[in-house]
Each structure stands twice: as structure tokens, then as C-alpha cells.
Design a protein around this motif. Sequence first.
Motif, PDB file in Angstrom:
ATOM      1  N   PRO A  48       0.901  -1.588  -0.344  1.00 30.15           N
ATOM      2  CA  PRO A  48      -0.272  -0.044  -0.392  1.00 30.15           C
ATOM      3  C   PRO A  48       1.006   1.263   0.265  1.00 30.15           C
ATOM      4  O   PRO A  48       0.369   2.452  -1.001  1.00 30.15           O
ATOM      5  CB  PRO A  48      -1.175   0.038   1.210  1.00 30.15           C
ATOM      6  N   GLU A  49       1.742   1.325   0.705  1.00 31.78           N
ATOM      7  CA  GLU A  49       3.133   2.238   0.605  1.00 31.78           C
ATOM      8  C   GLU A  49       3.170   3.126  -1.014  1.00 31.78           C
ATOM      9  O   GLU A  49       3.372   4.214  -1.048  1.00 31.78           O
ATOM     10  CB  GLU A  49       3.924   2.065   1.542  1.00 31.78           C
TER      11      GLU A  49
ATOM     12  N   ALA B 189       0.679   4.212  -2.727  1.00 34.21           N
ATOM     13  CA  ALA B 189       0.761   5.365  -2.285  1.00 34.21           C
ATOM     14  C   ALA B 189       1.535   6.232  -3.081  1.00 34.21           C
ATOM     15  O   ALA B 189       1.535   7.770  -3.759  1.00 34.21           O
ATOM     16  CB  ALA B 189       0.549   5.924  -1.212  1.00 34.21           C
TER      17      ALA B 189
ATOM     18  N   LEU C 235       1.356   7.139  -6.887  1.00 32.50           N
ATOM     19  CA  LEU C 235       0.027   7.767  -7.176  1.00 32.50           C
ATOM     20  C   LEU C 235       0.231   9.248  -6.670  1.00 32.50           C
ATOM     21  O   LEU C 235       0.194  10.421  -7.357  1.00 32.50           O
ATOM     22  CB  LEU C 235      -0.968   7.480  -6.413  1.00 32.50           C
ATOM     23  N   ALA C 236       1.054   9.420  -5.624  1.00 30.33           N
ATOM     24  CA  ALA C 236       1.274  10.134  -5.476  1.00 30.33           C
ATOM     25  C   ALA C 236       2.444  11.210  -6.507  1.00 30.33           C
ATOM     26  O   ALA C 236       2.418  12.767  -6.847  1.00 30.33           O
ATOM     27  CB  ALA C 236       2.468  10.854  -4.017  1.00 30.33           C
TER      28      ALA C 236
ATOM     29  N   ARG D  35      -0.162  11.978  -9.205  1.00 32.08           N
ATOM     30  CA  ARG D  35      -0.905  13.590  -8.699  1.00 32.08           C
ATOM     31  C   ARG D  35      -0.445  14.890  -9.318  1.00 32.08           C
ATOM     32  O   ARG D  35      -0.881  15.599 -10.057  1.00 32.08           O
ATOM     33  CB  ARG D  35      -1.358  12.977  -7.684  1.00 32.08           C
TER      34      ARG D  35
END
Length: 70
Positions: free
Chosen positions: A11-12, A15, A18-19, A22
Amino acid sequence: MIKVVRGNPTPEELAAALAVVRARAAAATAVPSGAAAARPRDSWADPARLAARAVPRPGPTAWARTYWPG
């Protein structure tokens, strides 16, 4: 939509990826559309630098000319 095609990210890791996506999307929308075209091209990206000298024409003896000293 983001889809993991290969691997099993934590999950890290998802994330963090995705960061980055974005942040890149936000930076792309912050730049005006005409500003990217007005920016001069870097010389290292110029394809003409790769063809600075003439390349030999293919033919029956092309294998003998594949090594150019100097």
C-alpha cells in the motif's frame, strides 16, 4: 484509473506512485498550453547530433565498413 499489471506492490508503494502521478498531472495543468511549445529544445535531445557524420550505405561489402576507427 490506475491498474497494477505486474507485481504485488505494498500500500505504501501504491501511495507513492499515486502521489507522483498526481503531482505530474497538477504540474501539467499549471503550465499554460503555449509555454511548452515556446521552450527551446535541449541540444542533447537533437537527433542531428547522432548523425554528425555520413553513415555507410548498405551493400555487399557493408560488413567490412561497420568499424570506423577514429
